[in-house]
Motif scaffolding. Structure first.
Motif, PDB file in Angstrom:
ATOM      1  N   ASP A  37       0.795  -1.108   0.300  1.00  0.00           N
ATOM      2  CA  ASP A  37       0.035  -0.005   0.296  1.00  0.00           C
ATOM      3  C   ASP A  37       0.726   1.206   0.265  1.00  0.00           C
ATOM      4  O   ASP A  37       1.018   2.024  -0.172  1.00  0.00           O
ATOM      5  N   HIS A  38       1.708   1.231   0.600  1.00  0.00           N
ATOM      6  CA  HIS A  38       2.635   2.414   0.554  1.00  0.00           C
ATOM      7  C   HIS A  38       3.859   2.399  -0.389  1.00  0.00           C
ATOM      8  O   HIS A  38       4.813   3.681  -0.211  1.00  0.00           O
ATOM      9  N   LEU A  39       4.352   1.745  -1.009  1.00  0.00           N
ATOM     10  CA  LEU A  39       5.240   1.438  -1.735  1.00  0.00           C
ATOM     11  C   LEU A  39       4.934   1.435  -3.128  1.00  0.00           C
ATOM     12  O   LEU A  39       5.541   1.860  -4.155  1.00  0.00           O
ATOM     13  N   TYR A  40       3.516   0.370  -3.229  1.00  0.00           N
ATOM     14  CA  TYR A  40       3.199   0.020  -4.328  1.00  0.00           C
ATOM     15  C   TYR A  40       1.989   0.670  -5.387  1.00  0.00           C
ATOM     16  O   TYR A  40       2.092   0.409  -6.825  1.00  0.00           O
ATOM     17  N   TYR A  41       1.052   0.464  -4.573  1.00  0.00           N
ATOM     18  CA  TYR A  41      -0.149   1.734  -5.351  1.00  0.00           C
ATOM     19  C   TYR A  41      -0.710   2.442  -4.422  1.00  0.00           C
ATOM     20  O   TYR A  41      -1.580   3.495  -4.418  1.00  0.00           O
ATOM     21  N   THR A  42       0.676   3.640  -4.261  1.00  0.00           N
ATOM     22  CA  THR A  42       0.980   5.078  -3.726  1.00  0.00           C
ATOM     23  C   THR A  42       0.278   5.831  -5.432  1.00  0.00           C
ATOM     24  O   THR A  42       0.665   5.542  -6.365  1.00  0.00           O
ATOM     25  N   ALA A  43      -0.602   6.822  -5.166  1.00  0.00           N
ATOM     26  CA  ALA A  43      -1.075   7.836  -5.846  1.00  0.00           C
ATOM     27  C   ALA A  43       0.124   9.627  -4.922  1.00  0.00           C
ATOM     28  O   ALA A  43      -0.367   9.779  -4.347  1.00  0.00           O
ATOM     29  N   TRP A  44       1.547  10.348  -5.727  1.00  0.00           N
ATOM     30  CA  TRP A  44       1.542  10.828  -5.358  1.00  0.00           C
ATOM     31  C   TRP A  44       0.630  12.140  -5.946  1.00  0.00           C
ATOM     32  O   TRP A  44       1.091  12.779  -6.544  1.00  0.00           O
ATOM     33  N   ILE A  45       0.991  13.557  -4.789  1.00  0.00           N
ATOM     34  CA  ILE A  45       0.528  15.337  -5.409  1.00  0.00           C
ATOM     35  C   ILE A  45       1.959  15.578  -4.899  1.00  0.00           C
ATOM     36  O   ILE A  45       2.850  16.156  -4.171  1.00  0.00           O
ATOM     37  N   ASN A  46       2.888  16.549  -5.995  1.00  0.00           N
ATOM     38  CA  ASN A  46       3.453  16.877  -6.662  1.00  0.00           C
ATOM     39  C   ASN A  46       4.804  15.590  -5.821  1.00  0.00           C
ATOM     40  O   ASN A  46       4.779  15.314  -6.529  1.00  0.00           O
ATOM     41  N   ARG A  47       5.891  16.528  -5.791  1.00  0.00           N
ATOM     42  CA  ARG A  47       7.101  15.597  -5.612  1.00  0.00           C
ATOM     43  C   ARG A  47       6.661  14.115  -4.894  1.00  0.00           C
ATOM     44  O   ARG A  47       5.972  14.187  -3.635  1.00  0.00           O
ATOM     45  N   SER A  48       7.478  13.164  -5.063  1.00  0.00           N
ATOM     46  CA  SER A  48       7.509  12.173  -4.273  1.00  0.00           C
ATOM     47  C   SER A  48       8.506  12.165  -3.023  1.00  0.00           C
ATOM     48  O   SER A  48       9.777  13.278  -3.601  1.00  0.00           O
ATOM     49  N   GLN A  49       8.775  11.613  -2.130  1.00  0.00           N
ATOM     50  CA  GLN A  49       9.606  11.662  -1.316  1.00  0.00           C
ATOM     51  C   GLN A  49       9.537  10.136  -0.583  1.00  0.00           C
ATOM     52  O   GLN A  49       9.006   9.078  -1.054  1.00  0.00           O
ATOM     53  N   PRO A  50      11.400   9.503  -0.170  1.00  0.00           N
ATOM     54  CA  PRO A  50      11.422   8.030   0.693  1.00  0.00           C
ATOM     55  C   PRO A  50      10.582   7.221   1.572  1.00  0.00           C
ATOM     56  O   PRO A  50       9.847   8.721   2.154  1.00  0.00           O
TER      57      PRO A  50
END
Length: 228
Positions: free
Chosen positions: A184-197
């Protein structure tokens, strides 16, 4: 214009050549004294020069490395999996109905905390969500300060575009909740603006007796209509 030395003797061509050679010789001696060697001579002397011995760093008196002095002999460990708990490739796609709810994690720092406070207030005024506490330090898999709110699937089509237009430039992680929190946290994500680790290395599926999916308990009472 008259010659200031009308009686001075005129040098012949041979005399001028001798003077030129003397000047060149004098220059070569001066260059050698200054440590400058002509390219041809430098190549000839290259093999005869011995480099000075390398200086070894001196350890502090009475000190000792806490790691010992044989770490270079250690074997390279081979974990069971590069990502512990990761399943093999699936045989077929997952059903979208495996998603039971969503989390939004809003990240901030000392320069953007006021923006985060404003966005947090806007969300609580407009949406029925589960609004979490302020995380002033990294918590769980999140490596920077953040706050979180969770919401049910029926709000996704509204909250996602609303956040896209009202993020205030903040980094926001939007992820679904299934029975696999690591994915859920690593592969199924959608990021708004830039991503981060995201530090999901140690995240595991729920154990025996634990809820299979994290549940959402709304705790806000919105009173501002959503902008349309």
């Amino acid at each position: 214009m008259t010659d200031p030395t009308p009686n001075a003797p005129v040098a012949t061509h041979d005399e001028l050549e001798i003077q030129r050679r003397n000047l060149l010789l004098a220059g070569g001696v001066a260059a050698a004294a200054a440590g400058i060697v002509a390219p041809g001579r430098a190549k000839a002397q290259e093999g005869s020069q011995v480099p000075p011995p390398a200086r070894q760093p001196r350890a502090p008196a009475g000190g000792k490395s806490p790691w010992g002095y044989d770490t270079w002999k250690q074997a390279t460990p081979q974990p069971v999996s590069i990502r512990p708990g990761e399943a093999p490739l699936p045989q077929q796609p997952r059903a979208y109905t495996d998603i039971k709810s969503y989390h939004a994690h809003v990240y901030f720092d000392e320069d953007t905390s006021q923006k985060a406070a404003l966005l947090r207030r806007w969300v609580s005024e407009r949406f029925v969500v589960e609004l979490g506490d302020w995380n002033q330090v990294p918590r769980g898999p999140h490596v920077t300060p953040s706050f979180y709110f969770g919401f049910t699937n029926d709000l996704l089509h509204v909250i996602l575009p609303w956040l896209q237009l009202n993020s205030l430039g903040l980094t926001i992680l939007l992820h679904p909740n299934t029975d696999d929190p690591r994915s859920d946290h690593l592969y199924y994500t959608a990021w708004i603006n830039r991503s981060q680790p995201v530090n999901g290395y140690g995240m595991k599926k729920p154990g025996e007796g634990e809820p299979p999916v994290e549940l959402i308990y709304p705790n806000t009472k919105p009173f501002v209509p959503i902008e349309t």
